[in-house]
Motif scaffolding. Structure first.
Motif: not given
Length: 951
Positions: A129-142, A154-169
């Motif tokens: 029930s606990e999310i470890v990772s679902l998409g990774v972003g990056m600030t302007r400074l990296g 709770q499904g609050q992030h299930d609508g997210r589609d396009d991301v800059l990156g993600a966890d490699v696992r």
């Protein structure tokens, strides 16, 4: 759907849980996939026979072996040349997918040809029930920013589609994109590998997408991704990897013209982040920060390779990635400092109630008593008497006395300053226009400051307002404190004022970096003014370490270790110099002016008085307060109520706190018993015993705390009236004991005096006020026999200019021999050229000071003989009689004071730099932040409380 999926499973047994356990579960999960993998390749990095056996029975098409130090990117690269499929699935031994995970990933990848890689939802291994990772972003400074890390699913992030990156696992990557992008970058040190791959895919014109319905459980115990920070070692490893990845990506992603400037900024940035880490109470991040900075700076070849890998398939500009960057508002929402309510049922710290609970009225009443007890001090510009001396006239001179170098006493004494000089410099800096007045103000405010410190220290023992008031009053009325005030003992007064604040911070140093930082500064200050307490605090510190290991499993030991670091660094130069001289016992001497003031004798009667908290044989002034012949045997019994309540503390329901406070009392009494009668310093020819009052202050702290514990937890709630009566009896007894000391100045029995502005005649003081190289040899006839001699530089002796390097010296040095010869020749009229020798050493004045009163016949004869001898010398001009003695001025040319060697300046700079750096670190740790205040609110203010319903 991709025709073939090649799964690469990397195994490296470096986690807390046996890798074979995780590997079996992951292999079982792969075997149960509704859409099975077409090709499975295992990369075994090290491991034992059990792991090899599990790998051999896995059904993989091949098992590739590699050294145990192989990283995830390098391990995957071993399989890349033999990749067999249309997509590659990146797994580790601790990534167990749900039954339909691959089907959902492959289906989403098939439906979106523009997607280069697609990522699942990573959840906790033991709590999905606990999310470890679902998409990774990056600030302007990296900075890498996880969108949902650690959140409840709770499904609050299930609508997210396009991301800059993600966890490699669990990442599923198209094979053609994998080959074009060159796989993972091994220079990232195991962090942000999926983010970097996603950035490169985006720059190549492809997309990175999420499949939130594809679930993969991860334990954070494998070779892929950052480890779950369950231990301090893993936290440091995760911090190091993340910082290496961020700095490396910054150099790789930047424009070629900006790379040299970014490279040059790495070390200054590490220094700045060190300050930030200290402010955030995260000192464990400092070493990983510097390690990452140095590693990235020396890996220029890796940066060049990564830049080539980035520029190869690049088809779009960085501007097109801007909408996917994490903005400042998003960052604030993700990591903002909103109040954290904490878990349900967690402790909520109550209000301090300083004003509502009467603490402010206690301080105000103490101020009125202090002004009434010392009214004359309001008109005195300089405080004298006892061990008091004036301070330097400028702040610059104050801090010069606190630095390593030439001392203001002795012919040419060079060495470290006493740490007490820094305390005096800090105190004098509060009144820079007239530093000596700071001591006068301290004496006037001593009682309210003691009451304030005692009240706050009581908040660690009880939450009852009445008992906090009693604790503050008892601390302000401590017999040893009032005696130190009337006798003029600045070190004992400052130590007593600091001890309750040290108790306040030190009692929570094991659970808070802010507490550890404050305690480390306060401990250094207390030891600076009262070195005789060092053995006692060593015992307390060692016991705290043992308790932290036994009761808390080692949690908080690092904070407790830090608590003594500033003290060690501050005292290290003096300790080293003293040990080299073979006079280590001198480290326990009272700093400042050596003064053989009155205190109890080292016999049974004296130690009995010490047990009652009274450090002087005059029974805290009662022998002069009552008429002669009036019985005073009952006076020590006035401390009995406090003692009896303290002894009863271990018998209450808060027995643990009672035992600790009673042990603190025993340590303080032991220090006082050991100190009395022990002399390690000298005032002219008189040995000066260590002041036992500092040990009694520590014992009084424990006794008052124990008494409060008994009053707080030793009586049932319905006996509130009995609690109030007991507290009143204790306060009345201690107030009666303090009565002679509070009236000592009005009765003329206090040793405090108005001034002097200088210990030398005004003629010398005026010349030496702005010139610290004006030298004066002071000759003082001794009442026993002989004459003492010392050389004073500047306008006179000062409290901060004293040095234990001279006052504790038990063997004659070369300078001592020179001064002795000069003094003997000056006292003998037949000696020639002695004044020229004196001038050659830079000494321009000779002062014949009066002997200590009452003057003996031997001292009077010596004074007349020396006066005759000095008057007969043509090269000495008699200035005349002064309040400080008879003064002569050298009329021949006076040489300049010997200059300080260049090596001493280098040593002084090194010592000052090291000490300032450590003190700055401790100060940054001690400064409260929003996060530290939130954390403090989740812990009780009372240490070791007994919680009972209805209280």
């Amino acid at each position: 759907m991709p025709a073939r999926v090649h799964a690469i499973l990397v195994v490296r047994p470096d986690g807390r849980t046996p890798a074979a356990y995780h590997l079996r579960r992951t292999l079982a999960a792969l075997a149960e996939q509704t859409r099975p993998v077409d090709v499975l390749t295992l990369v075994l990095c090290g491991g034992d026979d059990i792991l090899a056996e599990v790998a051999a029975s896995s059904g993989a098409e091949s098992v590739v072996t590699a050294p145990a130090s192989t990283g995830y990117a390098a391990a995957v690269a071993l399989v890349s040349p033999r990749l067999d499929g249309d997509a590659v699935w990146l797994l580790a031994q601790d990534t167990a997918p749900e039954r339909d995970a691959l089907a959902r990933l492959a289906g989403a990848l098939e439906l979106a040809p523009s997607v280069a890689c697609i990522a699942p939802k990573l959840v906790r291994w033991d709590d999905r029930s606990e999310i470890v990772s679902l998409g990774v972003g990056m600030t302007r400074l990296g900075r890498a920013v996880g969108f949902a890390d650690g959140e409840l699913d709770q499904g609050q992030h299930d609508g997210r589609d396009d991301v800059l990156g993600a966890d490699v696992r669990g990442l599923l990557v198209r094979a053609d994109a994998w080959r074009e992008l060159g796989g993972l970058d091994p220079a990232l040190a195991g962090a942000d590998e999926g983010l970097d791959l996603g950035v490169r895919a985006r720059l190549a014109g492809a997309r990175v997408s999420l499949a939130p319905t594809a679930i993969v459980a991860t334990a954070g115990d494998g070779v892929a991704g950052a480890p779950t920070p369950l231990t301090a070692q893993r936290r440091r490893r995760a911090t190091f990897s993340a910082r290496v990845a961020q700095l490396h990506r910054r150099l790789v992603y930047a424009h070629i013209a900006a790379v040299p400037f970014l490279w040059l900024s790495i070390l200054p940035l590490a220094l700045w982040r060190t300050v930030v880490d200290l402010l955030r109470k995260e000192p464990g991040s400092i070493l990983p920060e510097w390690g990452a900075a140095i590693l990235v700076m020396v890996r220029q070849a890796a940066v060049a390779r990564s830049r080539r890998r980035l520029s190869g398939p690049r088809r779009v500009s960085w501007a097109q990635l801007q909408p996917l960057r994490t903005t400042g508002n998003e960052l604030s929402q993700r990591f903002g400092d909103e109040p954290d309510p904490g878990p349900a049922g967690a402790h909520r710290r109550g209000e301090l109630r300083f004003f509502a609970g009467g603490g402010a009225w206690l301080v105000l009443a103490s101020l009125v008593v202090g002004v009434a007890a010392f009214p004359a001090l309001l008109a005195w510009p300089v405080l004298g008497g006892g061990a008091l001396q004036p301070l330097r006239t400028t702040v610059v001179q104050l801090w010069a006395d606190a630095a390593f170098g030439q001392r203001a006493l002795g012919l040419d004494t060079i060495g470290p300053a006493d740490p007490f000089a820094a305390v005096i410099a800090l105190l004098g800096s509060l009144s820079p226009w007239e530093p000596s007045r700071a001591l006068v103000v301290l004496w006037v405010l001593a009682l309210p400051l003691a009451a304030l410190g005692g009240w706050f220290a009581s908040t660690r023992v009880t939450d009852r307002s009445m008992l906090r008031l009693a604790g503050g009053a008892l601390w302000a009325l401590s017999p040893t404190f009032l005696i130190a005030l009337t006798q003029g003992r600045p070190t004992a007064v400052i130590a007593h004022l600091l001890l309750p604040w040290l108790f306040l911070a030190g009692s929570v140093a094991h659970r808070s970096w802010a507490g550890a930082g404050a305690a480390s500064l306060l401990l250094a200050a207390v030891l600076a003014v009262a070195p005789s307490l060092a053995p006692a605090f060593a015992v307390v510190w060692a016991a705290s370490i043992v308790l932290a290991v036994v009761l808390r499993g080692g949690r908080g030991v690092a904070r407790l270790i830090w608590a003594v670091v500033p003290s060690i660094v501050i005292f290290a130069p003096l300790v080293w110099t003293t040990i080299r001289r073979g006079e280590a016992w001198g480290l326990l001497s009272d700093p400042g002016m050596p003064w053989a003031g009155p205190q109890v004798a080292a016999d049974a009667a004296g130690r009995a008085l010490l047990a009652a908290g009274i450090p002087t044989s005059d029974l805290a002034g009662w022998t002069t307060f009552v008429p002669a012949g009036f019985p005073t045997w009952w006076v020590p019994l006035l401390a009995a109520p406090v003692a009896l309540l303290a002894l009863a503390a271990p018998l209450t329901q808060r027995w643990a706190a009672g035992i600790v406070l009673l042990a603190l009392t025993a340590v303080g009494l032991g220090t006082a018993f050991a100190a009395v009668g022990v002399a390690v310093s000298f005032e002219q020819s008189i040995p000066v015993a260590v002041w036992a009052g500092c040990g009694l202050s520590l014992a009084w702290l424990g006794a008052v705390g124990g008494a409060l514990v008994t009053l707080d937890a030793g009586l049932a709630p319905r006996l509130a009236i009995a609690r109030g009566l007991a507290a009143a009896v204790v306060l009345a007894a201690v107030a009666l004991l303090a009565l002679p000391s509070l009236t000592a100045l009005a009765r003329g029995t206090a040793l405090l005096t108005n001034g002097p502005a200088s210990t030398l005649p005004a003629y010398v003081a005026a010349e030496g006020r702005d010139d610290p190289d004006v030298g004066t040899i002071v000759l003082t006839p001794q009442n026993v026999s002989g004459i003492s001699a010392r050389v004073v530089w500047g306008g006179g002796e000062t409290l901060g200019g004293q040095t234990t390097l001279l006052s504790t010296r038990s063997e004659t040095s070369a300078d001592d021999s020179v001064i002795a010869e000069l003094a003997a020749d000056l006292a003998t009229s037949s000696a020639e050229n002695v004044v020229s020798e004196l001038a050659g050493h830079g000494v321009g004045f000779v002062l014949l000071a009066p002997a200590l009163p009452p003057e003996s016949d031997a001292a009077r004869a010596m004074r007349l003989s020396v006066t005759t001898s000095l008057d007969q010398r043509d090269t000495l001009d008699s200035v005349g009689e002064t309040a400080k003695g008879t003064l002569w001025r050298v009329t021949t040319e006076v040489a300049a004071r010997p200059s300080v060697p260049a090596a001493v300046h280098v040593t002084a700079s090194l010592v000052a730099g090291t000490q300032l750096a450590v003190l700055a670190a401790a100060l940054l740790l001690a400064l409260p932040t929003a996060a530290s205040r939130r954390e403090a609110k989740r812990t009780p203010r009372v240490v070791g409380p007994y919680w009972q319903e209805g209280r």
